[in-house]
Design a protein around this motif. Structure first.
Motif, PDB file in Angstrom:
ATOM      1  N   PRO A  13     -32.999  -2.336  74.081  1.00  0.00           N
ATOM      2  CA  PRO A  13     -32.661  -3.671  73.572  1.00  0.00           C
ATOM      3  C   PRO A  13     -32.078  -4.604  74.636  1.00  0.00           C
ATOM      4  N   TYR A  14     -31.239  -4.063  75.538  1.00  0.00           N
ATOM      5  CA  TYR A  14     -30.653  -4.961  76.551  1.00  0.00           C
ATOM      6  C   TYR A  14     -31.750  -5.585  77.410  1.00  0.00           C
ATOM      7  N   ALA A  15     -32.815  -4.800  77.681  1.00  0.00           N
ATOM      8  CA  ALA A  15     -33.880  -5.281  78.565  1.00  0.00           C
ATOM      9  C   ALA A  15     -34.858  -6.203  77.839  1.00  0.00           C
ATOM     10  N   ARG A  21     -29.352 -12.243  80.727  1.00  0.00           N
ATOM     11  CA  ARG A  21     -27.922 -12.062  80.999  1.00  0.00           C
ATOM     12  C   ARG A  21     -27.663 -10.800  81.827  1.00  0.00           C
ATOM     13  N   TYR A  22     -28.729 -10.028  82.106  1.00  0.00           N
ATOM     14  CA  TYR A  22     -28.556  -8.729  82.766  1.00  0.00           C
ATOM     15  C   TYR A  22     -27.800  -8.870  84.093  1.00  0.00           C
ATOM     16  N   ASP A  23     -28.231  -9.805  84.921  1.00  0.00           N
ATOM     17  CA  ASP A  23     -27.603  -9.915  86.252  1.00  0.00           C
ATOM     18  C   ASP A  23     -26.124 -10.254  86.134  1.00  0.00           C
ATOM     19  N   LEU A  49     -41.463   1.899  96.192  1.00  0.00           N
ATOM     20  CA  LEU A  49     -41.737   1.611  94.786  1.00  0.00           C
ATOM     21  C   LEU A  49     -40.455   1.850  94.009  1.00  0.00           C
ATOM     22  N   GLU A  50     -39.992   0.823  93.281  1.00  0.00           N
ATOM     23  CA  GLU A  50     -38.801   1.009  92.447  1.00  0.00           C
ATOM     24  C   GLU A  50     -39.217   1.295  91.013  1.00  0.00           C
ATOM     25  N   LEU A  51     -38.761   2.413  90.485  1.00  0.00           N
ATOM     26  CA  LEU A  51     -39.002   2.774  89.083  1.00  0.00           C
ATOM     27  C   LEU A  51     -37.926   2.087  88.245  1.00  0.00           C
ATOM     28  N   GLY A  52     -38.319   1.260  87.303  1.00  0.00           N
ATOM     29  CA  GLY A  52     -37.336   0.492  86.525  1.00  0.00           C
ATOM     30  C   GLY A  52     -36.763  -0.629  87.384  1.00  0.00           C
ATOM     31  N   VAL A  53     -37.649  -1.471  87.894  1.00  0.00           N
ATOM     32  CA  VAL A  53     -37.246  -2.479  88.898  1.00  0.00           C
ATOM     33  C   VAL A  53     -36.395  -3.591  88.300  1.00  0.00           C
ATOM     34  N   GLY A  56     -34.903  -7.213  89.732  1.00  0.00           N
ATOM     35  CA  GLY A  56     -35.024  -7.265  91.191  1.00  0.00           C
ATOM     36  C   GLY A  56     -33.706  -7.262  91.937  1.00  0.00           C
ATOM     37  N   ARG A  57     -32.639  -6.832  91.275  1.00  0.00           N
ATOM     38  CA  ARG A  57     -31.314  -6.777  91.931  1.00  0.00           C
ATOM     39  C   ARG A  57     -31.404  -6.099  93.298  1.00  0.00           C
ATOM     40  N   VAL A  58     -32.135  -4.984  93.368  1.00  0.00           N
ATOM     41  CA  VAL A  58     -32.256  -4.220  94.614  1.00  0.00           C
ATOM     42  C   VAL A  58     -33.574  -4.539  95.324  1.00  0.00           C
ATOM     43  N   ILE A  72     -42.142  -0.962  88.944  1.00  0.00           N
ATOM     44  CA  ILE A  72     -42.675  -0.663  87.606  1.00  0.00           C
ATOM     45  C   ILE A  72     -41.548  -0.916  86.620  1.00  0.00           C
ATOM     46  N   ASP A  73     -41.852  -1.503  85.494  1.00  0.00           N
ATOM     47  CA  ASP A  73     -40.838  -1.636  84.441  1.00  0.00           C
ATOM     48  C   ASP A  73     -41.528  -1.719  83.091  1.00  0.00           C
ATOM     49  N   ALA A  74     -40.795  -1.287  82.079  1.00  0.00           N
ATOM     50  CA  ALA A  74     -41.322  -1.350  80.715  1.00  0.00           C
ATOM     51  C   ALA A  74     -41.096  -2.727  80.097  1.00  0.00           C
ATOM     52  N   SER A  75     -40.226  -3.518  80.701  1.00  0.00           N
ATOM     53  CA  SER A  75     -39.809  -4.765  80.066  1.00  0.00           C
ATOM     54  C   SER A  75     -40.450  -5.987  80.733  1.00  0.00           C
ATOM     55  N   ILE A  95     -46.291  -3.411  84.493  1.00  0.00           N
ATOM     56  CA  ILE A  95     -45.613  -3.102  83.230  1.00  0.00           C
ATOM     57  C   ILE A  95     -46.177  -1.778  82.718  1.00  0.00           C
ATOM     58  N   ALA A  96     -45.358  -0.751  82.814  1.00  0.00           N
ATOM     59  CA  ALA A  96     -45.827   0.601  82.464  1.00  0.00           C
ATOM     60  C   ALA A  96     -44.612   1.498  82.296  1.00  0.00           C
ATOM     61  N   ASP A  97     -44.897   2.690  81.797  1.00  0.00           N
ATOM     62  CA  ASP A  97     -43.894   3.749  81.723  1.00  0.00           C
ATOM     63  C   ASP A  97     -43.852   4.410  83.107  1.00  0.00           C
ATOM     64  N   PHE A  98     -42.692   4.403  83.741  1.00  0.00           N
ATOM     65  CA  PHE A  98     -42.691   4.958  85.101  1.00  0.00           C
ATOM     66  C   PHE A  98     -42.775   6.484  85.118  1.00  0.00           C
ATOM     67  N   THR A  99     -42.685   7.120  83.959  1.00  0.00           N
ATOM     68  CA  THR A  99     -42.920   8.568  83.941  1.00  0.00           C
ATOM     69  C   THR A  99     -44.413   8.875  83.804  1.00  0.00           C
TER      70      THR A  99
HETATM   71  C1  LIG Z   1     -30.400  -0.161  84.125  1.00  0.00           C
HETATM   72  S1  LIG Z   1     -31.820  -1.169  84.375  1.00  0.00           S
HETATM   73  C2  LIG Z   1     -31.881  -1.186  86.145  1.00  0.00           C
HETATM   74  C3  LIG Z   1     -32.673  -2.327  86.697  1.00  0.00           C
HETATM   75  C4  LIG Z   1     -32.699  -2.377  88.220  1.00  0.00           C
HETATM   76  N1  LIG Z   1     -33.246  -1.152  88.758  1.00  0.00           N
HETATM   77  C5  LIG Z   1     -31.298  -2.591  88.759  1.00  0.00           C
HETATM   78  O1  LIG Z   1     -30.790  -1.687  89.413  1.00  0.00           O
HETATM   79  O2  LIG Z   1     -30.731  -3.649  88.512  1.00  0.00           O
HETATM   80  C6  LIG Z   1     -33.133  -0.027  83.957  1.00  0.00           C
HETATM   81  C7  LIG Z   1     -34.513  -0.647  83.948  1.00  0.00           C
HETATM   82  O3  LIG Z   1     -35.451   0.429  83.775  1.00  0.00           O
HETATM   83  C8  LIG Z   1     -36.424   0.050  82.811  1.00  0.00           C
HETATM   84  N2  LIG Z   1     -36.903   1.294  82.201  1.00  0.00           N
HETATM   85  C9  LIG Z   1     -36.178   2.234  81.532  1.00  0.00           C
HETATM   86  N3  LIG Z   1     -36.973   3.262  81.165  1.00  0.00           N
HETATM   87  C10 LIG Z   1     -38.231   2.969  81.610  1.00  0.00           C
HETATM   88  C11 LIG Z   1     -39.489   3.646  81.577  1.00  0.00           C
HETATM   89  N4  LIG Z   1     -39.632   4.853  81.000  1.00  0.00           N
HETATM   90  N5  LIG Z   1     -40.560   3.056  82.160  1.00  0.00           N
HETATM   91  C12 LIG Z   1     -40.435   1.837  82.743  1.00  0.00           C
HETATM   92  N6  LIG Z   1     -39.269   1.156  82.830  1.00  0.00           N
HETATM   93  C13 LIG Z   1     -38.181   1.711  82.269  1.00  0.00           C
HETATM   94  C14 LIG Z   1     -35.688  -0.891  81.868  1.00  0.00           C
HETATM   95  O4  LIG Z   1     -36.613  -1.751  81.194  1.00  0.00           O
HETATM   96  C15 LIG Z   1     -34.768  -1.645  82.835  1.00  0.00           C
HETATM   97  O5  LIG Z   1     -35.355  -2.799  83.343  1.00  0.00           O
END
Ligand SMILES: C[S@@+](CC[C@H](N)C(=O)[O-])C[C@H]1O[C@@H](n2cnc3c(N)ncnc32)[C@H](O)[C@@H]1O
Length: 254
Positions: A13-15, A21-23, A49-53, A56-58, A72-75, A95-99
């Motif tokens: 939900p947060y994403a 407001r995340y940043d 490659l950042e999983l859950g990017v 873009g904070r990092v 890659i991100d789900a959101s 936009i995908a499941d990073f697993t």
């Molecule tokens: C805690 S945030 C971190 C965002 C960023 N990496 C940072 O450090 O600011 C986690 C991110 O991972 C994404 N995420 C969580 N599970 C995921 C999955 N299975 N596949 C893709 N993205 C996922 C969320 O949508 C969210 O954007």
């Protein structure tokens, strides 16, 4: 990366509802520069490659260090914010499941997962699949880096009775309370956010499935990876007894 091979999972939900407001709420300004410095050193002039990017904070500052970064991100909401930032057009996001990532564009020199995101994966099977994905996405000499809490320390830490106040980038007040379900190996983080502008209070819940360093190393082993080094923080301090946090660097098993 290109079109996803599988449907992305529903983002937390947060994403979905509070990406804008995340940043401000979760931007972690105190650790971001250390995170970027360590990842830049590990990636060198290579690709990452950042999983859950996320927003873009990092990824953005890492890209400014000369690393070719993808994400890659789900959101889609989080990804849209990244794309709108200066330099966002240089970071392709799938936009995908990073697993279950689409395996195009690899191998990367570095695959990384930060902000404790591994524990957002709900089951051991999901977390193990993430290690397998990281192993597939990295080249023979590539590295997989993740950060995570040390559960034994987190579970034992005394809770502040009124919750923990999280420093934010503006006048919003974020208070965190955690509750643990040790039998299920999970904890629940409840965030109560009181915006500084007087708008309505927001309640956010995130559930994490935690795993200790031994379990993570075993998952790595099953995926053909081994621990290369482990730090107690992103600034590279030693990982010792009592560290509440670790940054683990895995390589392909030799
Ligand atoms: C805690 S945030 C971190 C965002 C960023 N990496 C940072 O450090 O600011 C986690 C991110 O991972 C994404 N995420 C969580 N599970 C995921 C999955 N299975 N596949 C893709 N993205 C996922 C969320 O949508 C969210 O954007």
């Amino acid at each position: 990366m290109s079109a996803p091979a599988t449907r992305p999972p529903t983002a937390a939900p947060y994403a979905r509802h509070f990406a804008d407001r995340y940043d401000t709420w979760f931007g972690k300004p105190s650790v971001t520069s250390d995170t970027v410095a360590l990842l830049a050193r590990l990636a060198g002039s290579g690709s990452a490659l950042e999983l859950g990017v996320g927003t873009g904070r990092v990824a953005l500052p890492l890209s400014r260090c000369g690393v070719r970064v993808e994400g890659i991100d789900a959101s889609p909401e989080m990804a849209a914010l990244l794309a709108a930032k200066p330099g966002g057009d240089r970071i392709p996001v799938t936009i995908a499941d990073f697993t279950r990532p689409p395996l195009t564009g690899h191998p990367y020199d570095l695959v990384y997962l930060v902000a404790g995101t591994l524990f957002e994966l709900d089951t051991q099977a999901d977390q193990l699949r993430c290690f397998h994905a990281a192993a597939q996405l990295t080249g023979e000499h590539g590295l997989f880096v993740l950060d995570a809490f040390v559960p034994e320390v987190l579970v034992a830490a005394p809770q502040e009775p009124d919750g923990q106040v999280i420093p934010t980038a503006d006048g919003d007040r974020v208070v965190l309370r955690r509750s643990f379900d040790r039998a299920a190996q999970r904890y629940h983080s409840h965030y109560r956010i009181t915006p500084g502008d007087g708008s309505r209070t927001v309640d956010l819940d995130v559930t994490f499935r935690y795993a200790g360093t031994g379990e993570l190393d075993l998952m790595a082993h099953q995926a053909g990876l081994e621990l290369r080094e482990r730090y107690g923080s992103w600034s590279g301090t030693p990982f010792t007894d009592g560290c509440a946090y670790h940054v683990s660097v895995y390589r392909h098993t030799r």
